[in-house]
Structure formats: C-alpha cells, structure tokens
Design a protein around this motif. Structure first.
Motif, PDB file in Angstrom:
ATOM      1  N   UNK A  49       0.842  -1.195   0.000  1.00  0.00           N
ATOM      2  CA  UNK A  49       0.000   0.000   0.000  1.00  0.00           C
ATOM      3  C   UNK A  49       0.878   1.246   0.000  1.00  0.00           C
ATOM      4  N   UNK A  50       0.278   2.375  -0.317  1.00  0.00           N
ATOM      5  CA  UNK A  50       0.943   3.673  -0.232  1.00  0.00           C
ATOM      6  C   UNK A  50       0.232   4.450   0.862  1.00  0.00           C
ATOM      7  N   UNK A  51       1.015   4.982   1.798  1.00  0.00           N
ATOM      8  CA  UNK A  51       0.436   5.730   2.913  1.00  0.00           C
ATOM      9  C   UNK A  51       1.090   7.100   3.012  1.00  0.00           C
ATOM     10  N   UNK A  52       0.351   8.051   3.506  1.00  0.00           N
ATOM     11  CA  UNK A  52       0.833   9.417   3.711  1.00  0.00           C
ATOM     12  C   UNK A  52       1.446   9.995   2.442  1.00  0.00           C
ATOM     13  N   UNK A  53       0.954   9.595   1.294  1.00  0.00           N
ATOM     14  CA  UNK A  53       1.374  10.182   0.032  1.00  0.00           C
ATOM     15  C   UNK A  53       2.609   9.588  -0.609  1.00  0.00           C
ATOM     16  N   UNK A  54       3.677   9.308   0.187  1.00  0.00           N
ATOM     17  CA  UNK A  54       4.918   8.843  -0.421  1.00  0.00           C
ATOM     18  C   UNK A  54       5.602   7.717   0.355  1.00  0.00           C
ATOM     19  N   UNK A  55       4.874   7.069   1.250  1.00  0.00           N
ATOM     20  CA  UNK A  55       5.457   5.965   2.013  1.00  0.00           C
ATOM     21  C   UNK A  55       4.898   4.646   1.506  1.00  0.00           C
ATOM     22  N   UNK A  56       5.816   3.747   1.168  1.00  0.00           N
ATOM     23  CA  UNK A  56       5.438   2.423   0.700  1.00  0.00           C
ATOM     24  C   UNK A  56       5.398   1.501   1.913  1.00  0.00           C
ATOM     25  N   UNK A  57       4.280   0.815   2.077  1.00  0.00           N
ATOM     26  CA  UNK A  57       4.129  -0.127   3.188  1.00  0.00           C
ATOM     27  C   UNK A  57       3.976  -1.529   2.607  1.00  0.00           C
ATOM     28  N   UNK A  58       4.856  -2.424   3.062  1.00  0.00           N
ATOM     29  CA  UNK A  58       4.792  -3.811   2.637  1.00  0.00           C
ATOM     30  C   UNK A  58       4.533  -4.654   3.882  1.00  0.00           C
ATOM     31  N   UNK A  59       3.348  -5.242   3.939  1.00  0.00           N
ATOM     32  CA  UNK A  59       2.972  -6.115   5.051  1.00  0.00           C
ATOM     33  C   UNK A  59       3.034  -7.546   4.535  1.00  0.00           C
ATOM     34  N   UNK A  60       3.943  -8.333   5.093  1.00  0.00           N
ATOM     35  CA  UNK A  60       4.108  -9.712   4.666  1.00  0.00           C
ATOM     36  C   UNK A  60       3.495 -10.618   5.726  1.00  0.00           C
TER      37      UNK A  60
END
Length: 87
Positions: A49-60
């Motif tokens: 997902x993309x959060x706060x505009x420019x942060x990539x979040x990878x939940x494994x």
C-alpha cells in the motif's frame, strides 16, 4: 519511477509463487539453517500500500507472524533482520 506508476504496478495483494536462490540469500544475511528451511516452505502473502502520500508499506503475512516494513519512496531504507543490518 513516479508514485502513480508505483501505485498502478505494485499496490495490491501478492502471493509468492516461487523464489530463486532464496536459501543462498538467507544464508548470506546470517539466517540459521533451521529458520532457512522453514522460510523455504513458506508461501507468504504481501499487501503493498501507499500511505501518507509517499510511504510504501509492505505487510508480509507468513502464517506464524507478520512483518511490516514502511519506507519513504526514493530514500534508502535500513532494517535489522536476525541481528543483521540490511539496506
């Protein structure tokens, strides 16, 4: 690569189909034999997902535990895994 392109190509749910040289990678970063064997059997699912505009979040989601990494797009990211620093 622009953020919109990242969103279009990578955001979503991903399931690992296969991996190549994963055991060698884990060995190189210092993961012990038993954990490498368990990891080789896992079929993790990743939510990107993309959060706060420019942060990539990878939940494994691995089954026995979840691992979440979040980093700002375009910047180096460091983390520690089993006592080893990764960049």
């Amino acid at each position: 690569m622009a953020m919109e392109e990242i969103k279009a190509k990578f955001v979503g749910k991903w399931k690992v189909d296969r991996s190549e040289n994963f055991d060698d990678f884990l060995k190189e970063v210092g993961v012990n034999f038993a954990l490498r064997k368990i990891a080789s059997l896992a079929k993790p699912v990743m939510d990107i997902t993309i959060e706060e505009g420019d942060k990539v979040k990878i939940a494994m989601h691995i089954g026995i535990k979840d691992q979440i990494d979040m980093f700002k797009f375009g910047e180096e990211y460091e983390k520690e895994m089993d006592g080893n620093k990764l960049k």
